[in-house]
Design an enzyme around this catalytic site. Structure first.
Site, PDB file in Angstrom:
ATOM      1  N   ARG A   1       0.851  -1.205   0.000  1.00  0.00           N
ATOM      2  CA  ARG A   1       0.000   0.000   0.000  1.00  0.00           C
ATOM      3  C   ARG A   1       0.889   1.258   0.000  1.00  0.00           C
ATOM      4  NH1 ARG A   1      -2.346  -3.754  -0.321  1.00  0.00           N
ATOM      5  NH2 ARG A   1      -2.287  -2.993  -2.435  1.00  0.00           N
TER       6      ARG A   1
ATOM      7  N   ASN B   1      -8.778   7.899   5.748  1.00  0.00           N
ATOM      8  CA  ASN B   1      -7.817   7.300   4.816  1.00  0.00           C
ATOM      9  C   ASN B   1      -6.408   7.315   5.388  1.00  0.00           C
ATOM     10  OD1 ASN B   1     -10.028   7.132   3.218  1.00  0.00           O
ATOM     11  ND2 ASN B   1      -9.481   8.824   1.873  1.00  0.00           N
TER      12      ASN B   1
ATOM     13  N   HIS C   1      -7.514   7.093  11.245  1.00  0.00           N
ATOM     14  CA  HIS C   1      -7.095   5.694  11.211  1.00  0.00           C
ATOM     15  C   HIS C   1      -5.603   5.523  10.943  1.00  0.00           C
ATOM     16  CE1 HIS C   1     -11.551   4.498  10.273  1.00  0.00           C
ATOM     17  NE2 HIS C   1     -11.348   4.823  11.530  1.00  0.00           N
TER      18      HIS C   1
ATOM     19  N   GLY D   1     -17.410  10.256   0.233  1.00  0.00           N
ATOM     20  CA  GLY D   1     -16.887   8.935  -0.097  1.00  0.00           C
ATOM     21  C   GLY D   1     -16.662   8.004   1.068  1.00  0.00           C
TER      22      GLY D   1
HETATM   23  P1  OAD Z   1     -15.751   2.027   2.212  1.00  0.00           P
HETATM   24  O1  OAD Z   1     -15.059   1.166   1.219  1.00  0.00           O
HETATM   25  O2  OAD Z   1     -16.530   1.364   3.280  1.00  0.00           O
HETATM   26  O3  OAD Z   1     -16.729   3.006   1.448  1.00  0.00           O
HETATM   27  C1  OAD Z   1     -16.294   3.712   0.305  1.00  0.00           C
HETATM   28  C2  OAD Z   1     -17.366   4.651  -0.134  1.00  0.00           C
HETATM   29  O4  OAD Z   1     -16.855   5.393  -1.226  1.00  0.00           O
HETATM   30  C3  OAD Z   1     -18.669   3.973  -0.599  1.00  0.00           C
HETATM   31  O5  OAD Z   1     -19.780   4.586   0.031  1.00  0.00           O
HETATM   32  C4  OAD Z   1     -18.659   4.218  -2.107  1.00  0.00           C
HETATM   33  O6  OAD Z   1     -19.969   4.411  -2.641  1.00  0.00           O
HETATM   34  C5  OAD Z   1     -17.860   5.526  -2.200  1.00  0.00           C
HETATM   35  N1  OAD Z   1     -17.217   5.805  -3.479  1.00  0.00           N
HETATM   36  C6  OAD Z   1     -16.770   4.949  -4.439  1.00  0.00           C
HETATM   37  N2  OAD Z   1     -16.243   5.616  -5.474  1.00  0.00           N
HETATM   38  C7  OAD Z   1     -16.343   6.946  -5.189  1.00  0.00           C
HETATM   39  C8  OAD Z   1     -15.956   8.152  -5.851  1.00  0.00           C
HETATM   40  N3  OAD Z   1     -15.351   8.144  -7.023  1.00  0.00           N
HETATM   41  N4  OAD Z   1     -16.220   9.330  -5.248  1.00  0.00           N
HETATM   42  C9  OAD Z   1     -16.821   9.358  -4.019  1.00  0.00           C
HETATM   43  N5  OAD Z   1     -17.205   8.267  -3.352  1.00  0.00           N
HETATM   44  C10 OAD Z   1     -16.960   7.075  -3.922  1.00  0.00           C
HETATM   45  O7  OAD Z   1     -14.644   3.009   2.829  1.00  0.00           O
HETATM   46  P2  OAD Z   1     -14.679   3.857   4.175  1.00  0.00           P
HETATM   47  O8  OAD Z   1     -16.049   4.306   4.503  1.00  0.00           O
HETATM   48  O9  OAD Z   1     -13.614   4.884   4.052  1.00  0.00           O
HETATM   49  O10 OAD Z   1     -10.331   1.398   8.212  1.00  0.00           O
HETATM   50  O11 OAD Z   1     -14.213   2.769   5.230  1.00  0.00           O
HETATM   51  C11 OAD Z   1     -14.005   3.141   6.557  1.00  0.00           C
HETATM   52  C12 OAD Z   1     -12.872   2.363   7.177  1.00  0.00           C
HETATM   53  O12 OAD Z   1     -13.086   0.968   7.011  1.00  0.00           O
HETATM   54  C13 OAD Z   1     -11.539   2.593   6.530  1.00  0.00           C
HETATM   55  O13 OAD Z   1     -10.887   3.727   7.029  1.00  0.00           O
HETATM   56  C14 OAD Z   1     -10.781   1.358   6.858  1.00  0.00           C
HETATM   57  C15 OAD Z   1     -11.852   0.331   6.629  1.00  0.00           C
HETATM   58  O14 OAD Z   1     -11.733  -0.827   7.288  1.00  0.00           O
HETATM   59  C16 OAD Z   1      -9.131   0.907   8.528  1.00  0.00           C
HETATM   60  O15 OAD Z   1      -8.365   0.425   7.706  1.00  0.00           O
HETATM   61  C17 OAD Z   1      -8.788   1.004   9.957  1.00  0.00           C
END
Ligand code: OAD
Length: 230
Positions: free
Chosen positions: A58, A89, A106, A171
């Site tokens: 990563r 992120n 995180h 996002g």
């Molecule tokens: P997710 O993968 O859960 O969610 C990603 C979001 O981004 C979804 O709601 C998608 O619809 C959206 N998305 C996709 N493409 C996009 C774009 N081009 N523009 C805007 N949005 C878009 O990711 P997070 O919510 O960030 O933690 O996940 C939260 C945490 O879970 C992360 O920080 C990580 C993970 O486990 C750790 O690693 C500790």
């Protein structure tokens, strides 16, 4: 005159258009791995070499990606607002785009620490291997908040949210706590803009919520245009 405070909560979606995969789009797998395998203390105990290698990859990927229009647009907001980015992120794309106040809830790929010393953080630009130790002799690990671990920056993020004149959420699937709870800490009168192509938010629960079901690149630009008139 003091600038109004804008808090921006970002998730993996803001970096998607830079080529970094989100977490929950691939059946809960993160780059082919079960999230608990690579993002939990038990996963690390079970197979430290695999976990270190995963984050090494990563970290290497960071050198191949660049900030996208979404990250860049947020920098423009600073001309008129006091902007704090609260990001889930672990990449460094907000920094590289030029945002000045960033809270990493995180952790960060570009930092590391000894397993036994959570608060002594070092910069990390290369790979970490089993056997690499910090100055105090403890095995090094990435400075990432894994599932089940404390989120030390949450108190600072909550304090920012309680003073927010505007909240933007970009996002994120709002599935991971305590990050997802931040939406509940802004004053009731605070306008909330939620930008995500598949927004997961209970629209009826928030009076001042505007949902923009778009990618970050176009959705963020729309909100910025409304807020600063660019
Ligand atoms: P997710 O993968 O859960 O969610 C990603 C979001 O981004 C979804 O709601 C998608 O619809 C959206 N998305 C996709 N493409 C996009 C774009 N081009 N523009 C805007 N949005 C878009 O990711 P997070 O919510 O960030 O933690 O996940 C939260 C945490 O879970 C992360 O920080 C990580 C993970 O486990 C750790 O690693 C500790």
């Amino acid at each position: 005159m003091e600038k109004e405070k804008v808090v921006v909560l970002t998730g993996a979606g803001i970096s998607a258009e830079s080529g970094i995969k989100t977490f929950r789009d691939a059946d809960g797998l993160w780059e082919g791995h079960d999230i608990m395998e690579v993002a939990s203390p038990t996963g690390f105990e079970k197979n430290p070499a695999l976990v270190l290698d995963f984050y090494n990859q990563r970290r290497r990927q960071l050198k191949e990606v660049v900030p996208n229009e979404g990250h860049k647009a947020l920098v423009l907001l600073e001309e008129q607002y006091d902007v704090t980015i609260v990001t889930q992120n672990v990449d460094n794309l907000h920094e590289r785009a030029g945002s000045s106040k960033i809270i990493h809830l995180h952790g960060e790929l570009s930092k590391m620490r000894g397993v036994q010393y959570p608060y002594k953080i070092y910069d990390c630009s290369g790979d970490i291997y089993v056997g690499d130790v910090c100055k105090r002799g403890s095995q090094l690990r990435p400075h990432i908040v894994w599932f089940g671990e404390d989120v030390p920056m949450i108190e600072t993020a909550i304090a920012e949210c309680t003073q927010a004149a505007i909240l933007m959420i970009i996002g994120t699937s709002m599935q991971v706590y305590p990050a997802a709870s931040l939406i509940n800490f802004v004053p009731q009168s605070t306008p909330i803009y939620f930008i995500d192509p598949k927004p997961s938010v209970n629209e009826s629960a928030y009076q001042n919520l505007t949902v923009i079901a778009e990618k970050a690149s176009t959705g963020v630009a729309k909100v910025i245009e409304e807020l600063v008139g660019f």
